[in-house]
Design a protein around this motif. Structure first.
Motif, mmCIF file in Angstrom:
data_model
loop_
_atom_site.group_PDB
_atom_site.id
_atom_site.type_symbol
_atom_site.label_atom_id
_atom_site.label_comp_id
_atom_site.label_asym_id
_atom_site.label_seq_id
_atom_site.Cartn_x
_atom_site.Cartn_y
_atom_site.Cartn_z
ATOM 1 N N GLY A 27 -51.859 9.708 0.239
ATOM 2 C CA GLY A 27 -51.967 10.966 0.959
ATOM 3 C C GLY A 27 -50.635 11.663 1.114
ATOM 4 N N VAL A 28 -49.584 10.899 1.392
ATOM 5 C CA VAL A 28 -48.241 11.488 1.487
ATOM 6 C C VAL A 28 -47.823 12.080 0.146
ATOM 7 N N PHE A 29 -48.137 11.362 -0.933
ATOM 8 C CA PHE A 29 -47.818 11.865 -2.278
ATOM 9 C C PHE A 29 -48.574 13.160 -2.561
ATOM 10 N N PHE A 30 -49.872 13.171 -2.252
ATOM 11 C CA PHE A 30 -50.663 14.376 -2.477
ATOM 12 C C PHE A 30 -50.193 15.522 -1.576
ATOM 13 N N GLY A 31 -49.801 15.188 -0.346
ATOM 14 C CA GLY A 31 -49.290 16.213 0.549
ATOM 15 C C GLY A 31 -48.020 16.844 0.010
ATOM 16 N N TRP A 32 -47.168 16.017 -0.579
ATOM 17 C CA TRP A 32 -45.943 16.544 -1.197
ATOM 18 C C TRP A 32 -46.281 17.450 -2.367
ATOM 19 N N ILE A 33 -47.294 17.057 -3.162
ATOM 20 C CA ILE A 33 -47.718 17.894 -4.285
ATOM 21 C C ILE A 33 -48.260 19.233 -3.779
ATOM 22 N N LEU A 34 -49.060 19.185 -2.710
ATOM 23 C CA LEU A 34 -49.614 20.417 -2.161
ATOM 24 C C LEU A 34 -48.514 21.349 -1.663
ATOM 25 N N PHE A 35 -47.447 20.763 -1.104
ATOM 26 C CA PHE A 35 -46.349 21.583 -0.580
ATOM 27 C C PHE A 35 -45.498 22.156 -1.699
ATOM 28 N N GLU A 36 -45.164 21.310 -2.666
ATOM 29 C CA GLU A 36 -44.258 21.744 -3.730
ATOM 30 C C GLU A 36 -44.989 22.454 -4.864
ATOM 31 N N GLY A 37 -46.251 22.066 -5.082
ATOM 32 C CA GLY A 37 -46.979 22.623 -6.220
ATOM 33 C C GLY A 37 -47.455 24.051 -6.029
ATOM 34 N N LYS A 38 -47.618 24.448 -4.759
ATOM 35 C CA LYS A 38 -48.049 25.803 -4.437
ATOM 36 C C LYS A 38 -49.353 26.149 -5.168
ATOM 37 N N TRP A 39 -49.292 27.162 -6.045
ATOM 38 C CA TRP A 39 -50.503 27.652 -6.692
ATOM 39 C C TRP A 39 -51.098 26.630 -7.647
ATOM 40 N N ALA A 40 -50.255 25.910 -8.366
ATOM 41 C CA ALA A 40 -50.773 24.913 -9.314
ATOM 42 C C ALA A 40 -51.560 23.838 -8.579
ATOM 43 N N ALA A 41 -51.028 23.373 -7.449
ATOM 44 C CA ALA A 41 -51.720 22.354 -6.661
ATOM 45 C C ALA A 41 -53.000 22.911 -6.056
ATOM 46 N N ALA A 42 -52.963 24.184 -5.659
ATOM 47 C CA ALA A 42 -54.144 24.803 -5.060
ATOM 48 C C ALA A 42 -55.293 24.890 -6.056
ATOM 49 N N LEU A 43 -54.960 24.949 -7.331
ATOM 50 C CA LEU A 43 -55.992 25.067 -8.356
ATOM 51 C C LEU A 43 -56.439 23.715 -8.898
ATOM 52 N N THR A 44 -55.666 22.665 -8.674
ATOM 53 C CA THR A 44 -55.994 21.362 -9.260
ATOM 54 C C THR A 44 -56.269 20.296 -8.198
ATOM 55 N N VAL A 45 -55.250 19.924 -7.448
ATOM 56 C CA VAL A 45 -55.380 18.818 -6.493
ATOM 57 C C VAL A 45 -56.220 19.205 -5.285
ATOM 58 N N ALA A 46 -55.980 20.380 -4.736
ATOM 59 C CA ALA A 46 -56.651 20.796 -3.498
ATOM 60 C C ALA A 46 -58.175 20.768 -3.597
ATOM 61 N N PRO A 47 -58.785 21.300 -4.676
ATOM 62 C CA PRO A 47 -60.252 21.250 -4.748
ATOM 63 C C PRO A 47 -60.817 19.832 -4.744
ATOM 64 N N VAL A 48 -60.134 18.909 -5.422
ATOM 65 C CA VAL A 48 -60.596 17.520 -5.459
ATOM 66 C C VAL A 48 -60.528 16.899 -4.060
ATOM 67 N N LEU A 49 -59.426 17.135 -3.377
ATOM 68 C CA LEU A 49 -59.282 16.603 -2.020
ATOM 69 C C LEU A 49 -60.315 17.215 -1.084
ATOM 70 N N ASP A 50 -60.613 18.490 -1.275
ATOM 71 C CA ASP A 50 -61.620 19.150 -0.438
ATOM 72 C C ASP A 50 -62.995 18.516 -0.626
ATOM 73 N N ILE A 51 -63.291 18.093 -1.835
ATOM 74 C CA ILE A 51 -64.581 17.449 -2.098
ATOM 75 C C ILE A 51 -64.697 16.158 -1.306
ATOM 76 N N PHE A 52 -63.653 15.341 -1.339
ATOM 77 C CA PHE A 52 -63.707 14.055 -0.634
ATOM 78 C C PHE A 52 -63.670 14.242 0.887
ATOM 79 N N ARG A 53 -63.084 15.347 1.358
ATOM 80 C CA ARG A 53 -63.098 15.616 2.794
ATOM 81 C C ARG A 53 -64.438 16.168 3.252
ATOM 82 N N SER A 54 -65.110 16.898 2.377
ATOM 83 C CA SER A 54 -66.312 17.621 2.768
ATOM 84 C C SER A 54 -67.599 16.826 2.598
ATOM 85 N N VAL A 55 -67.696 16.046 1.526
ATOM 86 C CA VAL A 55 -68.920 15.278 1.258
ATOM 87 C C VAL A 55 -68.989 14.100 2.226
ATOM 88 N N PRO A 56 -70.123 13.886 2.887
ATOM 89 C CA PRO A 56 -70.238 12.745 3.813
ATOM 90 C C PRO A 56 -69.851 11.430 3.147
#
Length: 220
Positions: free
Chosen positions: A41-70
């Protein structure tokens, strides 16, 4: 005349030992998942911070799926579809994989918030003192940002520990599954669930108290 065999029996000390062993299994799967998930999670958080738009288009959607699906749906789907791709995992291993990813998805935003909590002027000051990028992360961002989001991380850890009860749907005999087994045999749900709740409290309370003591020590 043959002796009458009764299927139901009262709660015995062996049943208490059975619940205690199940509580240790709950602790083990929780510690393993939370530890690995926090690092990821710390690694992904760093990617989200540094990756900006690239992370928003790649990593963020995947993480949102695991947060949202029961979580229970994630567990059942993974356990049933993993053999299709050649992963023959037992309930424990499947539970660890999903709980780890689930924890990482929750911690990622917490970690990103911790990095953002360290102001740009402070990071520029660290770089002006000759620190490299990685030294800045280690000696400035991690201590300051980590303290800022520590309460949120504790909440995630305690939540995942309680959510580990859902691994029981895969057949892993943790605390909730053990309680269900004993309730079926003894027909004493109030007693057994009370004891199970006491075990959950015994696992969670020391963590919350230790976290509170750390926060007080840091505030001094």
């Amino acid at each position: 005349m043959e002796p009458t065999i009764s299927f139901f029996s009262g709660f015995t000390p062996n049943d208490l030992l059975f619940l205690g062993e199940a509580a240790l299994r709950t602790l083990w799967i929780s510690v393993l998942s939370i530890s690995i998930g926090t690092v990821l999670g710390v690694f992904f958080g760093w990617i989200l911070f540094e990756g900006k738009w690239a992370a928003a288009l790649t990593v963020a959607p995947v993480l949102d799926i695991f947060r949202s699906v029961p979580l229970i749906i994630q567990l059942v789907l993974f356990y049933n579809f993993a053999p299709i791709v050649g992963l023959n995992l037992d309930p424990f291993a499947s539970g660890v994989v999903i709980l780890t990813i689930y924890t990482a998805a929750l911690v990622a935003n917490v970690a990103r918030g911790g990095i953002e909590a360290v102001g740009t002027p402070m990071r520029r000051a660290a770089r002006s003192l000759g620190m490299s990028y990685w030294q800045d992360l280690r000696h400035v961002v991690l201590p300051i940002g980590g303290r800022a989001v520590f309460p949120a991380w504790v909440g995630v850890a305690l939540g995942v520990m309680k959510d580990s009860a859902l691994v029981s749907v895969l057949g892993y005999v943790e605390l909730l599954k053990a309680s269900q087994i004993l309730i079926t045999r003894t027909q004493e749900p109030f007693l057994i669930l009370s004891i199970a709740g006491a075990f959950y409290f015994a696992l969670s309370y020391p963590i919350s108290r230790y976290a509170a003591s750390l926060e007080k020590r840091w505030a001094q």
